[in-house]
Design a protein around this motif. Structure first.
Motif, PDB file in Angstrom:
ATOM      1  N   TYR A  23       0.830  -1.204   0.000  1.00  0.00           N
ATOM      2  CA  TYR A  23       0.000   0.000   0.000  1.00  0.00           C
ATOM      3  C   TYR A  23       0.866   1.257   0.000  1.00  0.00           C
ATOM      4  CZ  TYR A  23      -4.183  -2.699   0.927  1.00  0.00           C
ATOM      5  OH  TYR A  23      -5.220  -3.570   0.823  1.00  0.00           O
ATOM      6  N   ALA A  24       0.425   2.205  -0.758  1.00  0.00           N
ATOM      7  CA  ALA A  24       1.019   3.532  -0.654  1.00  0.00           C
ATOM      8  C   ALA A  24       0.513   4.184   0.623  1.00  0.00           C
ATOM      9  CB  ALA A  24       0.622   4.370  -1.867  1.00  0.00           C
ATOM     10  N   ALA A  25       1.138   5.263   1.033  1.00  0.00           N
ATOM     11  CA  ALA A  25       0.718   5.951   2.250  1.00  0.00           C
ATOM     12  C   ALA A  25      -0.715   6.441   2.140  1.00  0.00           C
ATOM     13  CB  ALA A  25       1.657   7.135   2.502  1.00  0.00           C
ATOM     14  N   ASP A  26      -1.448   6.407   3.267  1.00  0.00           N
ATOM     15  CA  ASP A  26      -2.795   6.975   3.286  1.00  0.00           C
ATOM     16  C   ASP A  26      -2.725   8.425   2.837  1.00  0.00           C
ATOM     17  OD1 ASP A  26      -3.681   4.607   4.194  1.00  0.00           O
ATOM     18  OD2 ASP A  26      -4.296   5.304   6.173  1.00  0.00           O
ATOM     19  N   ARG A  27      -3.682   8.824   2.019  1.00  0.00           N
ATOM     20  CA  ARG A  27      -3.721  10.194   1.522  1.00  0.00           C
ATOM     21  C   ARG A  27      -4.996  10.877   2.009  1.00  0.00           C
ATOM     22  NH1 ARG A  27      -0.245  11.817  -2.109  1.00  0.00           N
ATOM     23  NH2 ARG A  27      -1.697  13.363  -2.971  1.00  0.00           N
ATOM     24  N   ALA A  28      -4.943  12.182   2.034  1.00  0.00           N
ATOM     25  CA  ALA A  28      -6.099  12.956   2.513  1.00  0.00           C
ATOM     26  C   ALA A  28      -6.231  14.224   1.689  1.00  0.00           C
ATOM     27  CB  ALA A  28      -5.938  13.302   3.991  1.00  0.00           C
ATOM     28  N   ALA A  29      -7.478  14.618   1.489  1.00  0.00           N
ATOM     29  CA  ALA A  29      -7.795  15.940   0.945  1.00  0.00           C
ATOM     30  C   ALA A  29      -8.491  16.704   2.062  1.00  0.00           C
ATOM     31  CB  ALA A  29      -8.697  15.829  -0.277  1.00  0.00           C
ATOM     32  N   ILE A  30      -7.809  17.712   2.602  1.00  0.00           N
ATOM     33  CA  ILE A  30      -8.323  18.457   3.751  1.00  0.00           C
ATOM     34  C   ILE A  30      -9.080  19.684   3.250  1.00  0.00           C
ATOM     35  CG2 ILE A  30      -7.715  19.662   5.869  1.00  0.00           C
ATOM     36  CD1 ILE A  30      -5.172  17.968   5.980  1.00  0.00           C
ATOM     37  N   HIS A  31     -10.372  19.734   3.515  1.00  0.00           N
ATOM     38  CA  HIS A  31     -11.217  20.852   3.113  1.00  0.00           C
ATOM     39  C   HIS A  31     -11.290  21.840   4.278  1.00  0.00           C
ATOM     40  CE1 HIS A  31     -12.962  18.632  -0.438  1.00  0.00           C
ATOM     41  NE2 HIS A  31     -12.426  17.642   0.265  1.00  0.00           N
ATOM     42  N   LEU A  32     -10.648  22.992   4.114  1.00  0.00           N
ATOM     43  CA  LEU A  32     -10.561  23.976   5.186  1.00  0.00           C
ATOM     44  C   LEU A  32     -11.771  24.904   5.185  1.00  0.00           C
ATOM     45  CD1 LEU A  32      -6.796  24.915   4.764  1.00  0.00           C
ATOM     46  CD2 LEU A  32      -7.796  23.315   6.397  1.00  0.00           C
ATOM     47  N   LYS A  33     -12.042  25.492   6.336  1.00  0.00           N
ATOM     48  CA  LYS A  33     -13.151  26.437   6.449  1.00  0.00           C
ATOM     49  C   LYS A  33     -12.922  27.688   5.613  1.00  0.00           C
ATOM     50  CE  LYS A  33     -14.552  24.860  11.035  1.00  0.00           C
ATOM     51  NZ  LYS A  33     -14.682  25.198  12.461  1.00  0.00           N
TER      52      LYS A  33
END
Length: 270
Positions: A23-33
């Motif tokens: 597995y590749a590293a867990d990825r995230a898309a952070i939606h900021l306020k």
């Protein structure tokens, strides 16, 4: 027996290592306020506190829970792996990405930072004291103050009062109108650091009559109140409240007493 134990440990280590490589590293898309979206590999996450990611250009950034609207997460199996938790689409050269999304938080907006905060309010007061039923008040005020923390606010206020009363004499009653300028200190306490919070407030000060030296509403004033505040942005809130206003009064230079009003409030904090 000792060799068997060592062999077991070696086999488990090899299995976990192969699994990690798969597995590749867990990825995230952070939606900021703020409206921005930041994507990268998750380095560390502290639930309900913060998340640290490394972006594709190599920057390591940390974002805190109060600034985040929601997070979309993904885990991508490496291409060509025979062990995949995500199905490969027909005709696709690489494995698909399994995506999960963290639901938007109950707190959509950040607490207002410490600093200057203005409060604009209008309210209507109904006379409730014995002998002053129908002695109503309309008030518009502005408070100059500061947010100390998400729970505490302090300031000083002024505005305009309009009183509509009926004064009874032995020969009948006369409708009168009076005006005054309140000058007062204002304290407010929020119960929660949430988008919707109950609050308690207290105003105390002095009324300056605009009806000449002989009459009008002047003297000490005090008004405790309570209500509910609704954040509409990171810096602005609307609120509804109810209060009890006590005003010292002097009418026509000879009548002294007090006016009690049940007040209904609508305000805007910015």
């Amino acid at each position: 027996m000792k060799k068997l134990g060592l062999l077991s440990i070696l086999l488990v280590s090899l299995f976990l290592g192969a699994r990690a490589q798969n597995y590749a590293a867990d990825r995230a898309a952070i939606h900021l306020k703020s409206g921005a979206i930041v994507r990268g590999a998750i380095v560390m996450e502290i639930p309900r506190e913060s998340i640290t990611i490394t972006t594709d250009d190599g920057n390591t950034l940390t974002y805190y829970d109060k600034d985040i609207r929601w997070i979309s997460r993904s885990r991508s199996p490496q291409a060509g792996s025979g062990n995949s938790d995500a199905a490969t689409a027909p005709g696709s050269a690489s494995a698909s990405t399994a995506v999960t999304s963290t639901a938007p938080k109950a707190t959509r907006f950040s607490a207002r930072p410490a600093g200057y905060t203005g409060i604009l309010e209008v309210n209507y007061g109904i006379g409730i004291a014995s002998g002053t039923s129908g002695w109503d008040r309309i008030q518009a005020t502005y408070v100059f103050g500061g947010t100390i923390n998400p729970y505490l606010y302090a300031g000083v206020g002024t505005g305009l009062n309009y009183y509509s009363i009926s004064i009874s004499y032995f020969y009948g009653s006369i409708a009168r109108r009076f005006y005054s300028i309140p000058l007062y200190a204002h304290l407010r306490a929020n119960m929660l650091d949430k988008d919707v919070t109950p609050f308690f407030a207290l105003s105390a000060g002095y009324n300056i009559s605009l009806d000449g030296p002989g009459g009008g509403f002047k003297g000490l004033i005090m008004e405790p109140s309570a209500g509910v505040s609704f954040r509409v942005s990171d810096r602005e809130s609307l609120y509804l409240g109810i209060g009890y206003a006590l005003s010292e009064l002097r009418s026509d230079g000879y009548s002294e007493g007090k006016l009690e009003n049940l007040t209904f409030k609508l305000g805007f904090t910015f």
